[in-house]
Motif scaffolding. Structure first.
Motif, PDB file in Angstrom:
ATOM      1  N   SER A  50       7.768  14.031  15.506  1.00  0.00           N
ATOM      2  CA  SER A  50       7.979  12.632  15.884  1.00  0.00           C
ATOM      3  C   SER A  50       6.698  11.836  15.673  1.00  0.00           C
ATOM      4  O   SER A  50       5.596  12.403  15.607  1.00  0.00           O
ATOM      5  CB  SER A  50       8.422  12.540  17.346  1.00  0.00           C
ATOM      6  OG  SER A  50       7.349  12.869  18.207  1.00  0.00           O
ATOM      7  N   TRP A  51       6.840  10.508  15.623  1.00  0.00           N
ATOM      8  CA  TRP A  51       5.663   9.655  15.458  1.00  0.00           C
ATOM      9  C   TRP A  51       4.745   9.734  16.669  1.00  0.00           C
ATOM     10  O   TRP A  51       3.544   9.469  16.566  1.00  0.00           O
ATOM     11  CB  TRP A  51       6.092   8.215  15.198  1.00  0.00           C
ATOM     12  CG  TRP A  51       6.504   7.972  13.787  1.00  0.00           C
ATOM     13  CD1 TRP A  51       7.747   7.615  13.342  1.00  0.00           C
ATOM     14  CD2 TRP A  51       5.676   8.071  12.624  1.00  0.00           C
ATOM     15  NE1 TRP A  51       7.746   7.495  11.974  1.00  0.00           N
ATOM     16  CE2 TRP A  51       6.492   7.763  11.508  1.00  0.00           C
ATOM     17  CE3 TRP A  51       4.341   8.387  12.410  1.00  0.00           C
ATOM     18  CZ2 TRP A  51       5.991   7.767  10.202  1.00  0.00           C
ATOM     19  CZ3 TRP A  51       3.840   8.393  11.105  1.00  0.00           C
ATOM     20  CH2 TRP A  51       4.666   8.081  10.021  1.00  0.00           C
ATOM     21  N   VAL A  52       5.284  10.091  17.823  1.00  0.00           N
ATOM     22  CA  VAL A  52       4.446  10.260  19.014  1.00  0.00           C
ATOM     23  C   VAL A  52       3.459  11.401  18.801  1.00  0.00           C
ATOM     24  O   VAL A  52       2.259  11.289  19.117  1.00  0.00           O
ATOM     25  CB  VAL A  52       5.314  10.519  20.260  1.00  0.00           C
ATOM     26  CG1 VAL A  52       4.444  10.784  21.474  1.00  0.00           C
ATOM     27  CG2 VAL A  52       6.236   9.336  20.525  1.00  0.00           C
ATOM     28  N   ILE A  53       3.949  12.502  18.238  1.00  0.00           N
ATOM     29  CA  ILE A  53       3.078  13.646  17.963  1.00  0.00           C
ATOM     30  C   ILE A  53       2.065  13.297  16.874  1.00  0.00           C
ATOM     31  O   ILE A  53       0.882  13.651  16.971  1.00  0.00           O
ATOM     32  CB  ILE A  53       3.915  14.869  17.558  1.00  0.00           C
ATOM     33  CG1 ILE A  53       4.828  15.293  18.720  1.00  0.00           C
ATOM     34  CG2 ILE A  53       3.019  16.021  17.122  1.00  0.00           C
ATOM     35  CD1 ILE A  53       5.772  16.409  18.384  1.00  0.00           C
ATOM     36  N   ILE A  54       2.528  12.572  15.844  1.00  0.00           N
ATOM     37  CA  ILE A  54       1.629  12.172  14.769  1.00  0.00           C
ATOM     38  C   ILE A  54       0.512  11.283  15.318  1.00  0.00           C
ATOM     39  O   ILE A  54      -0.669  11.438  14.970  1.00  0.00           O
ATOM     40  CB  ILE A  54       2.395  11.428  13.661  1.00  0.00           C
ATOM     41  CG1 ILE A  54       3.513  12.310  13.092  1.00  0.00           C
ATOM     42  CG2 ILE A  54       1.437  10.998  12.550  1.00  0.00           C
ATOM     43  CD1 ILE A  54       3.050  13.575  12.446  1.00  0.00           C
ATOM     44  N   ALA A  55       0.881  10.338  16.197  1.00  0.00           N
ATOM     45  CA  ALA A  55      -0.122   9.456  16.799  1.00  0.00           C
ATOM     46  C   ALA A  55      -1.101  10.258  17.653  1.00  0.00           C
ATOM     47  O   ALA A  55      -2.315  10.011  17.635  1.00  0.00           O
ATOM     48  CB  ALA A  55       0.559   8.383  17.635  1.00  0.00           C
ATOM     49  N   GLY A  56      -0.584  11.233  18.404  1.00  0.00           N
ATOM     50  CA  GLY A  56      -1.455  12.085  19.213  1.00  0.00           C
ATOM     51  C   GLY A  56      -2.437  12.866  18.369  1.00  0.00           C
ATOM     52  O   GLY A  56      -3.628  12.983  18.709  1.00  0.00           O
ATOM     53  N   MET A  60       0.831  -1.208   0.000  1.00  0.00           N
ATOM     54  CA  MET A  60       0.000   0.000   0.000  1.00  0.00           C
ATOM     55  C   MET A  60       0.862   1.253   0.000  1.00  0.00           C
ATOM     56  O   MET A  60       0.555   2.239  -0.683  1.00  0.00           O
ATOM     57  CB  MET A  60      -0.917  -0.006   1.220  1.00  0.00           C
ATOM     58  CG  MET A  60      -2.070  -0.980   1.126  1.00  0.00           C
ATOM     59  SD  MET A  60      -3.224  -0.844   2.509  1.00  0.00           S
ATOM     60  CE  MET A  60      -3.936   0.776   2.212  1.00  0.00           C
ATOM     61  N   SER A  61       1.952   1.221   0.748  1.00  0.00           N
ATOM     62  CA  SER A  61       2.877   2.360   0.754  1.00  0.00           C
ATOM     63  C   SER A  61       3.526   2.543  -0.606  1.00  0.00           C
ATOM     64  O   SER A  61       3.711   3.677  -1.074  1.00  0.00           O
ATOM     65  CB  SER A  61       3.945   2.137   1.833  1.00  0.00           C
ATOM     66  OG  SER A  61       4.895   3.178   1.821  1.00  0.00           O
ATOM     67  N   GLU A 107       7.816   2.172  15.385  1.00  0.00           N
ATOM     68  CA  GLU A 107       7.211   3.191  16.244  1.00  0.00           C
ATOM     69  C   GLU A 107       5.827   3.584  15.749  1.00  0.00           C
ATOM     70  O   GLU A 107       4.885   3.728  16.534  1.00  0.00           O
ATOM     71  CB  GLU A 107       8.124   4.411  16.320  1.00  0.00           C
ATOM     72  CG  GLU A 107       7.717   5.416  17.373  1.00  0.00           C
ATOM     73  CD  GLU A 107       8.683   6.581  17.469  1.00  0.00           C
ATOM     74  OE1 GLU A 107       8.460   7.466  18.311  1.00  0.00           O
ATOM     75  OE2 GLU A 107       9.660   6.615  16.687  1.00  0.00           O
ATOM     76  N   GLN A 108       5.690   3.744  14.440  1.00  0.00           N
ATOM     77  CA  GLN A 108       4.402   4.140  13.872  1.00  0.00           C
ATOM     78  C   GLN A 108       3.331   3.093  14.153  1.00  0.00           C
ATOM     79  O   GLN A 108       2.229   3.417  14.607  1.00  0.00           O
ATOM     80  CB  GLN A 108       4.549   4.345  12.361  1.00  0.00           C
ATOM     81  CG  GLN A 108       3.258   4.771  11.679  1.00  0.00           C
ATOM     82  CD  GLN A 108       3.387   4.781  10.166  1.00  0.00           C
ATOM     83  OE1 GLN A 108       4.374   4.293   9.609  1.00  0.00           O
ATOM     84  NE2 GLN A 108       2.397   5.333   9.496  1.00  0.00           N
ATOM     85  N   GLN A 124      -0.843   8.376   7.273  1.00  0.00           N
ATOM     86  CA  GLN A 124       0.141   9.024   8.141  1.00  0.00           C
ATOM     87  C   GLN A 124       1.473   9.199   7.426  1.00  0.00           C
ATOM     88  O   GLN A 124       2.107  10.258   7.511  1.00  0.00           O
ATOM     89  CB  GLN A 124       0.343   8.194   9.404  1.00  0.00           C
ATOM     90  CG  GLN A 124      -0.749   8.328  10.445  1.00  0.00           C
ATOM     91  CD  GLN A 124      -0.427   7.528  11.691  1.00  0.00           C
ATOM     92  OE1 GLN A 124       0.323   6.545  11.668  1.00  0.00           O
ATOM     93  NE2 GLN A 124      -0.998   7.926  12.816  1.00  0.00           N
ATOM     94  N   SER A 125       1.924   8.153   6.724  1.00  0.00           N
ATOM     95  CA  SER A 125       3.206   8.213   6.013  1.00  0.00           C
ATOM     96  C   SER A 125       3.186   9.271   4.920  1.00  0.00           C
ATOM     97  O   SER A 125       4.153  10.017   4.748  1.00  0.00           O
ATOM     98  CB  SER A 125       3.541   6.839   5.414  1.00  0.00           C
ATOM     99  OG  SER A 125       3.676   5.861   6.424  1.00  0.00           O
ATOM    100  N   VAL A 126       2.074   9.339   4.193  1.00  0.00           N
ATOM    101  CA  VAL A 126       1.958  10.334   3.122  1.00  0.00           C
ATOM    102  C   VAL A 126       2.009  11.736   3.707  1.00  0.00           C
ATOM    103  O   VAL A 126       2.742  12.610   3.213  1.00  0.00           O
ATOM    104  CB  VAL A 126       0.652  10.116   2.325  1.00  0.00           C
ATOM    105  CG1 VAL A 126       0.417  11.285   1.373  1.00  0.00           C
ATOM    106  CG2 VAL A 126       0.706   8.808   1.556  1.00  0.00           C
ATOM    107  N   TRP A 127       1.248  11.980   4.762  1.00  0.00           N
ATOM    108  CA  TRP A 127       1.195  13.317   5.358  1.00  0.00           C
ATOM    109  C   TRP A 127       2.537  13.724   5.959  1.00  0.00           C
ATOM    110  O   TRP A 127       2.959  14.874   5.838  1.00  0.00           O
ATOM    111  CB  TRP A 127       0.113  13.351   6.433  1.00  0.00           C
ATOM    112  CG  TRP A 127      -0.100  14.725   7.004  1.00  0.00           C
ATOM    113  CD1 TRP A 127      -0.789  15.754   6.440  1.00  0.00           C
ATOM    114  CD2 TRP A 127       0.395  15.227   8.252  1.00  0.00           C
ATOM    115  NE1 TRP A 127      -0.766  16.864   7.254  1.00  0.00           N
ATOM    116  CE2 TRP A 127      -0.038  16.563   8.374  1.00  0.00           C
ATOM    117  CE3 TRP A 127       1.156  14.667   9.279  1.00  0.00           C
ATOM    118  CZ2 TRP A 127       0.272  17.345   9.479  1.00  0.00           C
ATOM    119  CZ3 TRP A 127       1.469  15.442  10.376  1.00  0.00           C
ATOM    120  CH2 TRP A 127       1.026  16.777  10.476  1.00  0.00           C
TER     121      TRP A 127
END
Length: 321
Positions: free
Chosen positions: A141-147, A102-103, A256-257, A188-191
Motif C-alpha cells: 500500500s502507499w502507506v507502507i511506501i510512504a513509511g 515527469m511520470s 493517497e501518494q 516512488q511510482s517507478v519503484w
C-alpha cells in the motif's frame, strides 16, 4: 411491370435491416454461464461507475445535502467561473501537469525497457524469480511506501542521511525541500509499479511469431537488432494504446501518494487537484464547487484521449477505438 415489382421486393429483402436483438439473445442463451461469470463485474461497473455519473449535475447547482439534487438551486457555470478565477488554479494546474509529465517521461518507458530485458532472459527459473521480485512492490500500500520513504530519507534518523554523515558529508533535507518533491513522487511510482507494468508488455511479446527471430538469426542479426526490428514493432500498438490511456489521466495524480508525502514545507509544489478537492470539497463541504473541479479534470482527460487517438490514426496506427 412484373419485373420491376420483383426487383423492388428483392431490393427490400437485401437492404432490410437486421434486428440485432434476434442475434443477441441466442448468443446470451448459448453463453449464459460466461455472462453469469461476468455478472458481478458488470454490476460493480454499473453501480459504482455509471449510476453515480448523473450526480455531476451538482457542478451546475448550489447543492445542499438537505435539499437534494432535485431541489437545489441551478447556478449554471458559476462554479467553473469561481474555480478558473481562483488564484490557486494555475498553481494546481502547474503541479498536476508537472508531476504527470515527469511520470510520462521517466516512468512510462521503464516497464517497456524492463520487459525487453526480461524477454531476453533464457533461464526460465531465473526469469521467474526476477519477475516475482519486481512485481512485489505493487502489492504494498502507499502507506507502507510512504513509511519506507520516511525511514530512508528522514532528516534526523533516515538511513541515507546517516550514510552521508558516515562518509563525512552534511545531512540533506530530502523530504522538506520543494525541489525534491516531484522527483520523490516519480521515484516512488517507478519503484512500486514498474514491475507490474511489465505484465501487459510481456504478454504482448509472447505473441510474437518465433519464426521471425529464427529468420533474423539466420540473416546474422544480433539480439539487439532483433529486439529493435522485431520485438518493439510487434508491441507498438500496445505501447500506443497504453500511452493514449496515460494521456487520459494527465490531470489525475494519486491522491493517497501525494497526501502521505506532502508537508507544510512543500505545500506550494505538492498541492494538486486531488488534494484540493479533498481539502475544499470534503473538509469544507463545498460539494458543487469541487464537483466542477472534478468535471473539468475529466473533460480535459477525455479531450486528450480523443485528440491523441485521432493523431495516431492519421499517422497510420490502429488507435484505441
Amino acid at each position: 411491370m412484373n419485373v420491376l415489382k420483383e426487383n423492388r421486393l428483392l431490393t427490400k429483402r437485401i437492404v432490410k435491416p437486421r434486428n440485432p436483438a434476434k442475434k443477441m439473445w441466442p448468443s446470451i442463451k448459448r453463453d449464459k454461464y460466461l455472462y453469469l461469470l461476468g455478472l458481478p463485474g458488470i454490476l460493480c461497473l454499473l453501480i459504482f461507475k455509471y449510476v453515480p455519473m448523473w450526480g455531476v449535475v451538482i457542478a451546475f447547482q448550489d447543492y445542499s445535502p438537505f435539499r437534494g439534487i432535485l431541489k437545489s438551486d441551478w447556478v449554471g457555470l458559476e462554479n467553473f467561473q469561481l474555480f478558473f478565477s481562483n488564484p490557486d488554479f494555475f498553481k494546481l494546474l502547474r503541479n498536476t501537469l508537472a508531476i504527470n509529465i515527469m511520470s510520462l517521461v521517466f516512468f512510462f518507458p521503464v516497464p517497456i525497457i524492463l520487459s525487453l530485458m526480461l524477454n531476453e532472459v533464457r533461464n526460465e527459473i531465473f526469469k521467474r524469480i526476477i519477475q516475482s521480485i519486481v512485481y512485489l512492490p505493487h502489492f504494498l500500500s502507499w502507506v507502507i511506501i510512504a513509511g519506507l520513504t520516511f525511514t530512508m530519507f528522514a532528516t534526523g534518523e533516515g538511513l541515507v542521511n546517516k550514510f552521508l554523515v558516515l562518509i563525512g558529508l552534511e545531512r540533506v533535507d530530502w523530504l522538506t525541500t520543494p525541489s525534491f518533491f516531484w522527483g520523490f513522487l516519480t521515484g516512488q511510482s517507478v519503484w512500486k509499479e514498474a514491475g507490474w507494468g511489465t505484465v501487459i508488455f510481456l504478454a504482448a511479446m509472447a505473441n510474437v511469431d518465433p519464426g521471425l527471430y529464427e529468420a533474423a538469426r539466420m540473416d546474422g542479426a544480433s539480439r539487439i537488432r532483433q529486439m529493435w526490428n522485431i520485438t518493439i514493432p510487434s508491441i507498438q500498438n500496445v505501447i500506443i494504446i497504453l500511452l493514449i490511456l496515460k494521456l487520459g489521466h494527465i490531470m489525475d495524480v494519486g491522491f493517497e501518494q501525494v497526501f502521505l508525502l506532502q508537508n507544510a514545507a512543500v505545500s506550494d509544489v505538492a498541492d494538486v487537484f486531488d488534494t484540493y478537492i479533498y481539502r475544499v470539497g470534503i473538509k469544507q463541504s463545498e460539494f458543487s464547487y469541487t464537483t466542477a473541479v472534478g468535471l473539468f479534470k475529466a473533460a480535459i482527460g477525455l479531450l486528450l484521449v480523443i485528440i491523441s487517438n485521432k493523431l495516431v490514426k492519421k499517422a497510420g496506427g490502429e488507435g484505441f477505438y
